[in-house]
Design a protein around this motif. Structure first.
Motif, PDB file in Angstrom:
ATOM      1  N   ILE A 159      13.274   3.837  -3.530  1.00 30.24           N
ATOM      2  CA  ILE A 159      12.098   2.418  -4.079  1.00 30.24           C
ATOM      3  C   ILE A 159      10.835   2.616  -3.223  1.00 30.24           C
ATOM      4  CG2 ILE A 159      11.925  -0.194  -3.075  1.00 30.24           C
ATOM      5  CD1 ILE A 159      13.782  -0.158  -5.344  1.00 30.24           C
ATOM      6  N   ARG A 160       9.611   2.111  -4.505  1.00 29.97           N
ATOM      7  CA  ARG A 160       8.390   2.659  -4.024  1.00 29.97           C
ATOM      8  C   ARG A 160       7.394   1.801  -3.695  1.00 29.97           C
ATOM      9  NH1 ARG A 160       7.253   8.459  -3.542  1.00 29.97           N
ATOM     10  NH2 ARG A 160       9.357   9.971  -3.772  1.00 29.97           N
ATOM     11  N   ALA A 161       6.286   1.758  -3.269  1.00 27.84           N
ATOM     12  CA  ALA A 161       5.659   0.450  -2.947  1.00 27.84           C
ATOM     13  C   ALA A 161       5.505   0.179  -4.961  1.00 27.84           C
ATOM     14  CB  ALA A 161       3.974   1.290  -2.761  1.00 27.84           C
ATOM     15  N   ALA A 162       4.851   1.226  -5.684  1.00 27.54           N
ATOM     16  CA  ALA A 162       4.759   0.605  -6.882  1.00 27.54           C
ATOM     17  C   ALA A 162       6.430   0.095  -7.474  1.00 27.54           C
ATOM     18  CB  ALA A 162       5.035   2.004  -7.854  1.00 27.54           C
ATOM     19  N   ASP A 163       7.717  -0.538  -7.226  1.00 28.42           N
ATOM     20  CA  ASP A 163       8.543  -0.593  -7.730  1.00 28.42           C
ATOM     21  C   ASP A 163       8.749  -2.658  -7.276  1.00 28.42           C
ATOM     22  OD1 ASP A 163      10.051   1.690  -9.357  1.00 28.42           O
ATOM     23  OD2 ASP A 163      10.345   2.384  -6.641  1.00 28.42           O
ATOM     24  N   LEU A 164       8.160  -2.335  -5.745  1.00 26.21           N
ATOM     25  CA  LEU A 164       8.100  -3.279  -4.959  1.00 26.21           C
ATOM     26  C   LEU A 164       7.277  -4.560  -5.678  1.00 26.21           C
ATOM     27  CD1 LEU A 164       8.724  -2.303  -1.527  1.00 26.21           C
ATOM     28  CD2 LEU A 164      10.104  -3.535  -3.369  1.00 26.21           C
ATOM     29  N   ALA A 203       6.718   1.211   2.194  1.00 28.44           N
ATOM     30  CA  ALA A 203       6.529   0.932   0.870  1.00 28.44           C
ATOM     31  C   ALA A 203       6.236  -0.845   0.623  1.00 28.44           C
ATOM     32  CB  ALA A 203       7.824   1.301   0.491  1.00 28.44           C
ATOM     33  N   ALA A 204       7.087  -1.773   1.728  1.00 32.83           N
ATOM     34  CA  ALA A 204       6.415  -2.961   1.654  1.00 32.83           C
ATOM     35  C   ALA A 204       4.832  -3.623   2.225  1.00 32.83           C
ATOM     36  CB  ALA A 204       7.554  -3.577   3.121  1.00 32.83           C
ATOM     37  N   LEU A 205       4.510  -2.984   3.040  1.00 30.75           N
ATOM     38  CA  LEU A 205       3.455  -2.515   3.373  1.00 30.75           C
ATOM     39  C   LEU A 205       1.845  -2.354   2.559  1.00 30.75           C
ATOM     40  CD1 LEU A 205       3.704  -1.605   7.479  1.00 30.75           C
ATOM     41  CD2 LEU A 205       3.125  -3.693   6.079  1.00 30.75           C
ATOM     42  N   ASP A 206       2.809  -1.271   2.227  1.00 25.87           N
ATOM     43  CA  ASP A 206       1.477  -0.436   1.148  1.00 25.87           C
ATOM     44  C   ASP A 206       1.976  -1.590  -0.804  1.00 25.87           C
ATOM     45  OD1 ASP A 206       1.102   1.794   2.716  1.00 25.87           O
ATOM     46  OD2 ASP A 206       2.346   2.841   1.918  1.00 25.87           O
ATOM     47  N   ALA A 207       2.614  -2.020  -0.503  1.00 24.91           N
ATOM     48  CA  ALA A 207       2.889  -3.109  -1.748  1.00 24.91           C
ATOM     49  C   ALA A 207       1.793  -4.599  -2.003  1.00 24.91           C
ATOM     50  CB  ALA A 207       4.306  -3.474  -1.989  1.00 24.91           C
ATOM     51  N   GLY A 208       1.270  -4.242  -0.213  1.00 30.76           N
ATOM     52  CA  GLY A 208       0.482  -5.392  -0.076  1.00 30.76           C
ATOM     53  C   GLY A 208       1.572  -7.292   0.272  1.00 30.76           C
ATOM     54  N   LEU A 209       2.444  -7.060   1.026  1.00 32.75           N
ATOM     55  CA  LEU A 209       3.529  -7.687   1.491  1.00 32.75           C
ATOM     56  C   LEU A 209       3.192  -8.726   2.383  1.00 32.75           C
ATOM     57  CD1 LEU A 209       7.145  -6.273  -0.154  1.00 32.75           C
ATOM     58  CD2 LEU A 209       5.205  -8.419  -1.344  1.00 32.75           C
ATOM     59  N   SER A 210       3.017  -9.341   2.975  1.00 28.99           N
ATOM     60  CA  SER A 210       2.678 -10.189   4.465  1.00 28.99           C
ATOM     61  C   SER A 210       3.513 -11.432   4.338  1.00 28.99           C
ATOM     62  CB  SER A 210       1.533  -9.412   4.706  1.00 28.99           C
ATOM     63  OG  SER A 210       0.962 -10.264   5.957  1.00 28.99           O
ATOM     64  N   PRO A 211       3.786 -11.715   6.099  1.00 28.25           N
ATOM     65  CA  PRO A 211       4.345 -10.800   6.456  1.00 28.25           C
ATOM     66  C   PRO A 211       5.413  -9.626   6.814  1.00 28.25           C
ATOM     67  CG  PRO A 211       5.623 -12.622   7.390  1.00 28.25           C
ATOM     68  CD  PRO A 211       4.278 -13.118   5.797  1.00 28.25           C
ATOM     69  N   VAL A 212       5.684  -8.816   6.290  1.00 32.16           N
ATOM     70  CA  VAL A 212       6.635  -8.106   6.688  1.00 32.16           C
ATOM     71  C   VAL A 212       7.747  -7.871   7.846  1.00 32.16           C
ATOM     72  CG1 VAL A 212       7.857  -5.270   6.182  1.00 32.16           C
ATOM     73  CG2 VAL A 212       5.895  -5.628   5.420  1.00 32.16           C
ATOM     74  N   VAL A 213       8.842  -8.621   8.659  1.00 30.41           N
ATOM     75  CA  VAL A 213      10.150  -8.923   8.940  1.00 30.41           C
ATOM     76  C   VAL A 213      10.529  -7.503   8.725  1.00 30.41           C
ATOM     77  CG1 VAL A 213      11.600 -10.488  10.082  1.00 30.41           C
ATOM     78  CG2 VAL A 213       9.241 -11.398   9.021  1.00 30.41           C
ATOM     79  N   VAL A 214      11.174  -6.873   9.802  1.00 27.17           N
ATOM     80  CA  VAL A 214      11.992  -6.069  10.050  1.00 27.17           C
ATOM     81  C   VAL A 214      13.139  -6.812  11.237  1.00 27.17           C
ATOM     82  CG1 VAL A 214      12.706  -3.580  10.317  1.00 27.17           C
ATOM     83  CG2 VAL A 214      10.660  -4.300   9.150  1.00 27.17           C
TER      84      VAL A 214
END
Length: 204
Positions: free
Chosen positions: A114-119, A42-53
Motif C-alpha cells: 500500500i502506497r500513498a497514492a492508494d490512500l 504512506a498515511a502522512l504522505d497522503a495528507g491524513l491528519s492526525p495519524v494515530v498508530v
C-alpha cells in the motif's frame, strides 16, 4: 486538511503479537525501512491528519521505528482481545484530538504494497461521495485500507474483541464503494508471506 479542505484522520493498526510470524513483524525491514514506519509514512504522505498508530504487544520495539514522525502513538493494553479493541481505541483517540475529522481511514501495518497514492485514491473518492464508505477490494473480498465517513465513528469507536473494520464493511455492504487494489492482498502474516512478497518484488 487535504486538498478538498477536509480533515481525514488515519488509524494504523500495529498492536498484534504476530503469532503466525513468530516475532515483531511490524519492525520487519521493507526496502530498508521498518514495515510500520513505511505504513505511517504512506498515511502522512497522503495528507491524513492526525495519524494515530495503535501499538501493543511489541510496544517497546515498535515505538522506536516511528521516531521523528508526526504521529500520535497510543498503546492498547487490551491488544490480546483482538483487532476490534485496537481499532476502537484508535478511533476514540482520533476523535479526541482537536477538531472532529470528516472521515477516518483504517490501515494495517502489514500491507507493504500500500502506497500513498492508494490512500489518496480513497480520499478522492470520499470527496465525490462523502456519505459512502470507501474500501479496497482484493482476492474477492473487501478490507483495509478503508475509509469511513463521520457517521460511522461512534460504531467504530465502540468496537471490542476480534471484530474489526470488516464487520462494518459487511454490515453496510450496500453503502460501500469498492476499489480494486491488488496491492492490498499482500499482507505479511507468516515468514512464507514475507518470502512471497520478496519474490513478487523481484519479479517487478
Amino acid at each position: 486538511m487535504n486538498s478538498q479542505g477536509q480533515r481525514i484522520a488515519a488509524v494504523l493498526l500495529a498492536a498484534g503479537n504476530a503469532s503466525r510470524f513468530g516475532t515483531a513483524k511490524q519492525t520487519l525491514p521493507i526496502d530498508g525501512m521498518p514495515m510500520v514506519r513505511r505504513a505511517a509514512m504512506a498515511a502522512l504522505d497522503a495528507g491524513l491528519s492526525p495519524v494515530v498508530v495503535v501499538i501493543g504487544a511489541y510496544a517497546d520495539t515498535v515505538q522506536p521505528c516511528l521516531a521523528g514522525l508526526p504521529v500520535q502513538l497510543t498503546e492498547n493494553p487490551d491488544w490480546a482481545s483482538g483487532m476490534g479493541s485496537s481499532l476502537g481505541l484508535g478511533v476514540r483517540t482520533a476523535m479526541a484530538m482537536g477538531a472532529m475529522p470528516h472521515a477516518l481511514l483504517v490501515l494495517l501495518a502489514d500491507q507493504p504494497g500500500i502506497r500513498a497514492a492508494d490512500l489518496k485514491r480513497l480520499v478522492e473518492a470520499h470527496a465525490t461521495a462523502p456519505g459512502r464508505i470507501q474500501a479496497a477490494h482484493f482476492d474477492g473480498h473487501l478490507g483495509p485500507p478503508c475509509l469511513f465517513p463521520r457517521a460511522y465513528f461512534d460504531e467504530l469507536a465502540s468496537l471490542r474483541g476480534p471484530n474489526g473494520a470488516r464487520r462494518l464493511l459487511k454490515r453496510y455492504s450496500d453503502r460501500v464503494d469498492r476499489h480494486e487494489l491488488p496491492s492490498a492482498a499482500f499482507d505479511i502474516d507468516t515468514p512464507a508471506g514475507h518470502a512471497a512478497w520478496l519474490a513478487h518484488q523481484g519479479a517487478d
